[in-house]
Design a protein around this motif. Structure first.
Motif, PDB file in Angstrom:
ATOM      1  N   GLU A   1       0.735  -0.866  -0.189  1.00 46.55           N
ATOM      2  CA  GLU A   1       0.684   0.160   0.096  1.00 46.55           C
ATOM      3  C   GLU A   1       0.810   1.558   0.037  1.00 46.55           C
TER       4      GLU A   1
ATOM      5  N   GLU B   1      -0.611   4.705   0.619  1.00 46.46           N
ATOM      6  CA  GLU B   1      -1.604   5.570   1.110  1.00 46.46           C
ATOM      7  C   GLU B   1      -1.275   5.334   2.650  1.00 46.46           C
ATOM      8  N   PRO B   2      -0.663   5.923   3.410  1.00 44.56           N
ATOM      9  CA  PRO B   2      -0.278   5.554   4.322  1.00 44.56           C
ATOM     10  C   PRO B   2      -1.626   5.410   5.386  1.00 44.56           C
ATOM     11  N   GLU B   3      -2.943   6.305   4.408  1.00 35.10           N
ATOM     12  CA  GLU B   3      -4.504   5.601   5.955  1.00 35.10           C
ATOM     13  C   GLU B   3      -4.376   4.136   5.636  1.00 35.10           C
ATOM     14  N   ARG B   4      -4.320   3.909   4.030  1.00 31.87           N
ATOM     15  CA  ARG B   4      -4.694   2.582   3.816  1.00 31.87           C
ATOM     16  C   ARG B   4      -3.964   1.102   4.500  1.00 31.87           C
ATOM     17  N   ARG B   5      -2.821   1.672   4.167  1.00 28.97           N
ATOM     18  CA  ARG B   5      -1.763   0.770   4.490  1.00 28.97           C
ATOM     19  C   ARG B   5      -1.688   0.477   6.236  1.00 28.97           C
ATOM     20  N   GLN B   6      -2.025   1.518   6.697  1.00 24.63           N
ATOM     21  CA  GLN B   6      -2.857   1.427   8.568  1.00 24.63           C
ATOM     22  C   GLN B   6      -3.756   0.413   8.785  1.00 24.63           C
ATOM     23  N   GLU B   7      -4.733   0.381   7.951  1.00 19.81           N
ATOM     24  CA  GLU B   7      -5.935  -0.450   8.020  1.00 19.81           C
ATOM     25  C   GLU B   7      -5.754  -1.371   7.340  1.00 19.81           C
ATOM     26  N   GLN B   8      -4.968  -1.873   6.291  1.00 19.10           N
ATOM     27  CA  GLN B   8      -4.105  -3.580   6.061  1.00 19.10           C
ATOM     28  C   GLN B   8      -3.179  -3.658   7.213  1.00 19.10           C
TER      29      GLN B   8
END
Length: 186
Positions: A104, A106-113
């Motif tokens: 990922e 994007e930082p937000e998407r990375r954290q979510e995953q």
């Protein structure tokens, strides 16, 4: 034990729900699994028999059925150790396919995953505990070692008994059955 009767259905619920969702919308799950399957098939695809499905949608449907079936078995305490092993085998590729946080941007998407990935690792830990839970009964390994030890003791006694020529041949099976009864449960 009440703990098992509560914990197993709680652990199984997420797998049953996920399996039902995968069966209802296999195409969406298959799309998420394609990168992982492409990598995996690139490594072992030519070594698989022709009967093994490689279509992502079919694999998602199979995975969904395993999750529902093994999840229900775990929830109701039917073959819970086997059910936990099946769910573990389903969870690992699902996690690697759906929660590839390292890819990922994007930082937000990375954290979510990453959160989903770590959650699944926690679920895997719970499944490992469920797979190892013998419900207070001795494990097969312990039973085998114990049987070998007890039979070894009885073999020595049986050997001494067999050397004594005053016994009849017909009594030998009774002596052997007595030795086995002391080892086997029930």
């Amino acid at each position: 034990m009440i703990l098992r009767r509560l914990a197993r259905p709680m652990l199984a619920a997420i797998f049953i729900s996920g399996g039902v969702n995968a069966l209802r919308a296999p195409e969406a799950h298959a799309e998420a699994a394609k990168p992982f399957l492409h990598d995996a098939m690139g490594k072992v695809g030519d070594k698989l028999p022709e009967q093994v499905p490689t279509d992502p949608t079919t694999l998602v449907k199979i995975d969904g059925m395993v999750k529902v079936g093994a999840g229900l078995a775990l929830a109701f305490g039917r073959f819970p150790r086997l059910a936990a092993l099946l769910l573990s085998g389903s969870l690992v590729p699902t996690t690697l396919a759906a929660h590839r946080f390292w890819e990922e941007k994007e930082p937000e998407r990375r954290q979510e995953q990453q959160i989903h990935f770590v959650k699944n690792v926690g679920l895997l830990g719970g499944l490992m505990l469920a797979a190892a839970d013998t419900a207070g009964k001795p494990s097969l390994g312990w039973r085998a070692r114990r049987a070998g030890h007890v039979l070894g003791e009885h073999a020595h006694e049986f050997g001494e008994w067999a050397q004594d020529t005053t016994h009849t041949v017909g009594a030998a099976p009774k002596k052997a059955k007595k030795a086995l009864r002391s080892v086997l449960p029930g």
